[in-house]
Design an enzyme around this catalytic site. Structure first.
Site, PDB file in Angstrom:
ATOM      1  N   SER A 167       4.833 -10.130   0.373  1.00 39.15           N
ATOM      2  CA  SER A 167       4.234 -11.566  -0.361  1.00 39.15           C
ATOM      3  C   SER A 167       3.180 -11.574  -0.411  1.00 39.15           C
ATOM      4  O   SER A 167       2.989 -12.388   0.977  1.00 39.15           O
ATOM      5  CB  SER A 167       5.435 -12.894  -0.791  1.00 39.15           C
ATOM      6  N   ARG A 168       1.955 -12.303  -0.515  1.00 42.88           N
ATOM      7  CA  ARG A 168       1.083 -12.369  -0.133  1.00 42.88           C
ATOM      8  C   ARG A 168       0.016 -13.812  -0.608  1.00 42.88           C
ATOM      9  O   ARG A 168       1.140 -14.274  -2.083  1.00 42.88           O
ATOM     10  CB  ARG A 168      -0.227 -11.686   0.021  1.00 42.88           C
TER      11      ARG A 168
ATOM     12  N   ARG B  50       0.865  -0.817   0.411  1.00 39.72           N
ATOM     13  CA  ARG B  50       0.004  -0.175   0.464  1.00 39.72           C
ATOM     14  C   ARG B  50       0.962   1.151  -0.254  1.00 39.72           C
ATOM     15  O   ARG B  50       1.798   1.050   0.359  1.00 39.72           O
ATOM     16  CB  ARG B  50      -0.840   0.215   1.150  1.00 39.72           C
TER      17      ARG B  50
ATOM     18  N   ARG C  39       3.258  -4.368  17.918  1.00 42.78           N
ATOM     19  CA  ARG C  39       3.788  -5.279  17.249  1.00 42.78           C
ATOM     20  C   ARG C  39       5.393  -3.837  18.148  1.00 42.78           C
ATOM     21  O   ARG C  39       5.444  -2.827  18.109  1.00 42.78           O
ATOM     22  CB  ARG C  39       5.070  -5.013  16.063  1.00 42.78           C
TER      23      ARG C  39
ATOM     24  N   TYR D 297      -1.712  -3.293  -6.664  1.00 40.60           N
ATOM     25  CA  TYR D 297      -1.149  -4.489  -5.948  1.00 40.60           C
ATOM     26  C   TYR D 297      -2.498  -4.075  -4.835  1.00 40.60           C
ATOM     27  O   TYR D 297      -2.287  -3.563  -4.007  1.00 40.60           O
ATOM     28  CB  TYR D 297       0.092  -3.739  -4.792  1.00 40.60           C
ATOM     29  N   GLY D 298      -3.250  -5.208  -3.377  1.00 41.03           N
ATOM     30  CA  GLY D 298      -3.239  -5.288  -2.634  1.00 41.03           C
ATOM     31  C   GLY D 298      -4.358  -4.002  -2.398  1.00 41.03           C
ATOM     32  O   GLY D 298      -5.353  -3.761  -3.351  1.00 41.03           O
ATOM     33  N   GLY D 299      -4.128  -3.804  -1.449  1.00 46.22           N
ATOM     34  CA  GLY D 299      -5.249  -2.474  -0.744  1.00 46.22           C
ATOM     35  C   GLY D 299      -4.912  -1.605  -1.360  1.00 46.22           C
ATOM     36  O   GLY D 299      -5.902  -0.922  -1.466  1.00 46.22           O
TER      37      GLY D 299
ATOM     38  N   LYS E 111      -9.342  -1.989   2.229  1.00 51.73           N
ATOM     39  CA  LYS E 111      -9.132  -1.025   3.105  1.00 51.73           C
ATOM     40  C   LYS E 111      -9.643   0.000   2.357  1.00 51.73           C
ATOM     41  O   LYS E 111     -10.746   1.019   2.849  1.00 51.73           O
ATOM     42  CB  LYS E 111      -7.948  -1.105   2.752  1.00 51.73           C
TER      43      LYS E 111
ATOM     44  N   SER F 257      -1.438  -3.934  10.445  1.00 51.02           N
ATOM     45  CA  SER F 257      -1.257  -4.338   9.132  1.00 51.02           C
ATOM     46  C   SER F 257       0.290  -5.228   9.705  1.00 51.02           C
ATOM     47  O   SER F 257       1.754  -5.157  10.095  1.00 51.02           O
ATOM     48  CB  SER F 257      -1.034  -3.702   7.804  1.00 51.02           C
TER      49      SER F 257
ATOM     50  N   THR G 217      -4.483 -12.729  11.104  1.00 51.74           N
ATOM     51  CA  THR G 217      -4.676 -14.001  10.290  1.00 51.74           C
ATOM     52  C   THR G 217      -4.145 -15.369  11.263  1.00 51.74           C
ATOM     53  O   THR G 217      -4.940 -15.764  11.386  1.00 51.74           O
ATOM     54  CB  THR G 217      -4.031 -13.895   8.988  1.00 51.74           C
TER      55      THR G 217
ATOM     56  N   HIS H  14     -10.544  -2.181  11.115  1.00 53.83           N
ATOM     57  CA  HIS H  14      -9.347  -3.291  10.602  1.00 53.83           C
ATOM     58  C   HIS H  14      -9.295  -4.650  12.017  1.00 53.83           C
ATOM     59  O   HIS H  14      -8.400  -4.829  12.627  1.00 53.83           O
ATOM     60  CB  HIS H  14      -8.462  -2.577  10.486  1.00 53.83           C
TER      61      HIS H  14
ATOM     62  N   CYS I   4       0.469  -8.115  11.623  1.00 55.20           N
ATOM     63  CA  CYS I   4       0.968  -8.090  13.111  1.00 55.20           C
ATOM     64  C   CYS I   4       0.278  -9.271  13.692  1.00 55.20           C
ATOM     65  O   CYS I   4       0.458  -9.125  15.047  1.00 55.20           O
ATOM     66  CB  CYS I   4       1.166  -6.881  14.110  1.00 55.20           C
TER      67      CYS I   4
ATOM     68  N   ASP J 174      -9.261 -10.165   8.723  1.00 52.34           N
ATOM     69  CA  ASP J 174      -8.677  -8.231   8.879  1.00 52.34           C
ATOM     70  C   ASP J 174      -9.011  -7.243   8.568  1.00 52.34           C
ATOM     71  O   ASP J 174      -9.117  -6.930   9.612  1.00 52.34           O
ATOM     72  CB  ASP J 174      -8.665  -8.914   7.098  1.00 52.34           C
TER      73      ASP J 174
HETATM   74  P1  GTP Z   1      -1.677  -8.483   6.957  1.00 58.33           P
HETATM   75  O1  GTP Z   1      -2.720  -8.943   6.174  1.00 58.33           O
HETATM   76  O2  GTP Z   1      -1.087  -7.048   6.832  1.00 58.33           O
HETATM   77  O3  GTP Z   1      -3.700  -6.877   7.470  1.00 58.33           O
HETATM   78  O4  GTP Z   1      -1.265  -8.650   9.041  1.00 58.33           O
HETATM   79  P2  GTP Z   1      -1.973 -10.143   9.760  1.00 58.33           P
HETATM   80  O5  GTP Z   1      -2.540  -8.337  10.871  1.00 58.33           O
HETATM   81  O6  GTP Z   1      -3.091 -11.286   9.578  1.00 58.33           O
HETATM   82  O7  GTP Z   1      -0.556 -10.705  10.251  1.00 58.33           O
HETATM   83  P3  GTP Z   1      -0.068 -12.297  10.296  1.00 58.33           P
HETATM   84  O8  GTP Z   1      -1.164 -12.542  10.932  1.00 58.33           O
HETATM   85  O9  GTP Z   1      -0.190 -12.265   8.823  1.00 58.33           O
HETATM   86  O10 GTP Z   1       1.376 -12.139  10.471  1.00 58.33           O
HETATM   87  C1  GTP Z   1       2.260 -10.622  10.215  1.00 58.33           C
HETATM   88  C2  GTP Z   1       3.539 -11.920  10.472  1.00 58.33           C
HETATM   89  O11 GTP Z   1       3.791 -12.046  11.947  1.00 58.33           O
HETATM   90  C3  GTP Z   1       4.052 -13.164   9.566  1.00 58.33           C
HETATM   91  O12 GTP Z   1       5.083 -12.986   9.037  1.00 58.33           O
HETATM   92  C4  GTP Z   1       3.759 -14.017  11.429  1.00 58.33           C
HETATM   93  O13 GTP Z   1       4.518 -15.257  11.518  1.00 58.33           O
HETATM   94  C5  GTP Z   1       3.847 -13.374  12.558  1.00 58.33           C
HETATM   95  N1  GTP Z   1       3.731 -13.410  13.698  1.00 58.33           N
HETATM   96  C6  GTP Z   1       2.150 -13.259  13.503  1.00 58.33           C
HETATM   97  N2  GTP Z   1       1.673 -14.427  15.000  1.00 58.33           N
HETATM   98  C7  GTP Z   1       3.004 -13.983  15.624  1.00 58.33           C
HETATM   99  C8  GTP Z   1       3.355 -14.137  17.125  1.00 58.33           C
HETATM  100  O14 GTP Z   1       2.254 -14.924  18.034  1.00 58.33           O
HETATM  101  N3  GTP Z   1       4.306 -13.891  17.306  1.00 58.33           N
HETATM  102  C9  GTP Z   1       5.187 -13.647  16.616  1.00 58.33           C
HETATM  103  N4  GTP Z   1       6.679 -13.857  17.016  1.00 58.33           N
HETATM  104  N5  GTP Z   1       5.322 -13.814  15.565  1.00 58.33           N
HETATM  105  C10 GTP Z   1       3.781 -13.329  15.065  1.00 58.33           C
HETATM  106  C1  SPV Z   2      -2.879  -4.859   5.272  1.00 55.99           C
HETATM  107  O1  SPV Z   2      -1.514  -4.294   4.714  1.00 55.99           O
HETATM  108  O2  SPV Z   2      -3.341  -4.787   6.402  1.00 55.99           O
HETATM  109  C2  SPV Z   2      -3.668  -5.595   3.964  1.00 55.99           C
HETATM  110  C3  SPV Z   2      -2.927  -6.335   3.187  1.00 55.99           C
HETATM  111  O3  SPV Z   2      -4.162  -5.921   4.946  1.00 55.99           O
HETATM  112  S1  SPV Z   2      -3.387  -4.703   1.786  1.00 55.99           S
HETATM  113  O4  SPV Z   2      -4.698  -5.429   1.514  1.00 55.99           O
HETATM  114  O5  SPV Z   2      -2.743  -5.078   1.056  1.00 55.99           O
HETATM  115  O6  SPV Z   2      -4.083  -3.525   2.555  1.00 55.99           O
HETATM  116 MN    MN Z   3      -4.812  -6.356   7.062  1.00 61.31          MN
END
Ligand code: GTP
Ligand code: SPV
Ligand code: MN
Length: 619
Positions: free
Chosen positions: A401-402, A91, A433, A234-236, A243, A285, A290, A263, A287, A310
């Site tokens: 990457s996604r 984004r 984070r 790309y993405g968002g 978003k 994002s 997922t 979010h 953090c 999300d």
């Molecule tokens: P967006 O799709 O961008 O909104 O991200 P998200 O909030 O869904 O984050 P996601 O769950 O994809 O995690 C992002 C990164 O954080 C990945 O590399 C995970 O491996 C790492 N991660 C997630 N949960 C944990 C956790 O409990 N501990 C640690 N150390 N890393 C984590």
């Molecule tokens: C984020 O950045 O919070 C995402 C990926 O979930 S995007 O769809 O690019 O916004």
């Molecule tokens: Mn997100």
């Protein structure tokens, strides 16, 4: 027509009725599409019906054109790899605009532009921007068709990659289009990659596998509920349901109509006694949303099911309970760090029918990314399409990457995902984070205190947006890049909804999985072990677990958080919960500075909460 070798359902030249399916009679809709056609000057128009045949034809066309690489059908059936332009990988927050009539309504945390002058700018950019390309009409529903919290939208795009992703991410096609009658409001969204295939004099320009433009605009007009996105695939930036609609326009619709667009992930937890709890969590994002949404509890007897990963739309019901739906139909998840140990549920979700973007390609035509397997392959083609070996000294997959995959492939999907009424929330969690300061878990003293916690979250920046990774920034409610109006008014809206729900409001918590020790290693094991924290939260909802009053919130009393079987000594546990008064008072000064920019729009409740926090820290 350069694509004449490919037969594609509705893909025929633009005619007077715009090739619209017979059942479309909505004049406003037809007029809007006609206006965009006149402006962008595409060669063809294609109304997306959302069928399997359409998917098959479109993916075949993109494989032929070199836009998609088909993966090994034995290892990853129905799946493809896309490589973006190296300058179009995330984004673009500094190119994201909120074009409200009054600048103050966008607020100090958004880039504001005057709607009239932005409209004039956009007209120039979009003039002829689709020359030589096909204009796709992409109707979609956010949430189950016709549900009380659901909404419909139409994205116009010249990116077939966006079309395919939209088909996974939303309920896309003629069923969604049929939802629109003269009384149903719908959100119009226009997207162009900004790279026409024919110039003004009619000469053909060479195409690229990932068309985009170095000039990018991601524009939102909250008052007229319009979205215009230019220059990025790309993405968002390009999947405008996500978003742009579900958060930026959605948040403003929520302000007007009494609901919330957040979010947040949505998770259903079932205790060993068989009691269900519904939890929503807002993390910035990349953090951990997922991952938490797909968690496999390590605590015996607990079950976790996924509802969303999300975005959550929340609305108080007639009983005053906050109901949540996931408006999406797929996951657009971060690949790096996703593996059998960290997130086995995601790994089994992406077994097939998945579009991967900017991951590495293995020698047997499957995908790989950092953290996917313990053993690193000895040779790969990296995300830019270049040869890669472990000593290349650069990541094989882009950090942002996604994977794009249908939610119904998720083995832990809860039946509630199909329910249009949504689930009643028991708890809301805010997180970020933070290597320092913020404890593993704390419960807010009240809804108002919870809103203060949400409003003051800060987090280290990630690769999900262009910018400096690791830099600490305020990300209130994980909505800094996504709130479509003045953030102070948004906090006021949260406070008002809490007032309305009273005792029925969910409890609010703060978590931090990312605290580090002096060596820079994470102190908390995270992932499945986060179920221990969720167990404590669920027990708090039922007033069962013991909590102690701390300066920043209610924290688990000695022995109340289940750490049985964890390799975690008392010293580390202490550090996970440590609140250093001096450092926190410094944070309070930064909070005051942060709040100051909102002037008299800042709800006084938040000033009160800040004073109370300082009081507790100094006591
Ligand atoms: P967006 O799709 O961008 O909104 O991200 P998200 O909030 O869904 O984050 P996601 O769950 O994809 O995690 C992002 C990164 O954080 C990945 O590399 C995970 O491996 C790492 N991660 C997630 N949960 C944990 C956790 O409990 N501990 C640690 N150390 N890393 C984590
Ligand atoms: C984020 O950045 O919070 C995402 C990926 O979930 S995007 O769809 O690019 O916004
Ligand atoms: Mn997100």
């Amino acid at each position: 027509n350069a694509d004449s070798s490919v037969t594609l359902g509705q893909k025929v030249p633009v005619t007077t009725r715009l090739n619209a399916p017979e059942f479309v009679t909505n004049r406003a809709l037809l007029r809007w599409i006609s206006d965009i056609v006149v402006l962008t000057k595409p060669e063809n128009i294609h109304w997306c019906d959302g069928s399997d045949a359409e998917w098959t034809a479109l993916t075949a066309e993109l494989v032929t054109g070199g836009v998609l690489i088909p993966l090994n059908s034995e290892l990853r059936p129905g799946s493809f790899l896309a490589r973006s332009d190296p300058d179009d990988v995330a984004r673009v927050e500094d190119r994201t605009f909120i074009c409200s009539v009054n600048e103050a309504d966008a607020g100090p945390t958004n880039n504001w532009r005057d709607p009239d002058s932005m409209n004039a700018e956009l007209k120039v950019l979009f003039d002829g921007s689709m020359r030589g390309r096909t204009l796709y009409v992409v109707p979609f529903s956010m949430g189950p068709f016709g549900g009380p919290i659901s909404q419909v939208g139409i994205q116009i795009t010249d990116s077939p990659y966006a079309v395919l992703n939209m088909r996974i991410m939303t309920r896309m096609g003629f069923d969604a289009l049929a939802q629109i009658d003269d009384k149903t409001p719908w959100v119009p969204a226009v997207h162009s990659v900004g790279q026409p295939l024919v110039d003004e004099s009619g000469l053909r320009i060479a195409d690229s596998a990932w068309p985009s433009n170095s000039t990018k605009y991601i524009c939102h007009f909250p008052e007229t509920r319009e979205i215009w996105s230019y220059g990025s695939g790309y993405g968002g930036n390009a999947l405008l349901s996500k978003k742009c609609f579900a958060l930026r326009i959605g948040s403003y619709m929520g302000l007007q109509e009494g609901w919330l667009a957040e979010h947040m992930l949505i998770l259903k937890l079932t205790s060993p006694e068989g009691k269900a709890y519904h939890v929503a969590a807002a993390f910035p994002s990349a953090c951990g949303k997922t991952n938490l949404a797909m968690l496999r509890p390590t605590v015996p007897g607990w079950k976790a099911e996924t509802i969303g990963d999300d975005i959550a739309w929340l609305r108080p019901d007639a009983d005053g309970r906050l109901r949540a739906i996931n408006p999406e139909a797929g996951f657009f998840g971060v690949a790096p760090g996703t593996g059998e140990i960290t997130n086995p549920v995601a790994m089994s979700t992406v077994w097939g029918n998945t579009i991967f973007t900017n991951v590495a390609l293995t020698d047997d035509n499957d995908v790989w990314w950092e953290g996917m397997t313990e053993k690193t392959p000895s040779h790969l083609i990296d995300w830019r399409g270049e040869d890669w070996t472990p000593d290349s000294g650069r990541p094989a997959a882009h950090p942002n990457s996604r994977f794009t995959v249908p939610i119904q492939q998720c083995p832990t999907l809860a039946d509630d995902w199909f329910e249009s009424a949504g689930v009643p929330l028991d708890a809301i969690i805010f997180g970020g984070r933070r290597a320092t300061n913020v404890p593993l878990v704390a419960e807010a003293f009240s809804w108002q205190h919870g809103v203060f916690i949400g409003a003051t979250v800060s987090s280290e920046k990630t690769a999900a947006a262009e910018g400096t990774v690791g830099e600490l920034r305020r990300d209130p409610f994980a909505m800094l890049p996504f709130c479509g109006y003045n953030m102070a008014d948004y906090w006021g809206h949260w406070l008002a909804l809490g007032e309305k729900m009273g005792a029925n409001a969910p409890k609010i918590f703060q978590v931090n999985w990312f605290r580090k020790d002096d060596d820079g290693s994470f102190m908390w094991p995270g992932f499945g072990e986060n179920s221990r924290v969720l167990e404590w939260i669920a027990r708090r909802v039922d007033d069962e677990a013991h909590a102690t009053i701390g300066a920043v919130g209610l924290v688990p009393s000695q022995g109340s958080l289940n750490v049985e079987g964890l390799d975690l000594n008392d010293e580390v546990l202490g550090k996970l919960f440590e609140v250093n008064e001096k450092l926190w008072l410094d944070e309070c000064d930064l909070t005051e500075e942060f709040f100051d920019q909102f002037g008299d729009r800042l709800p006084s409740e938040l000033t009160t909460e800040l004073a109370d926090l300082r009081g507790r820290l100094s006591a």
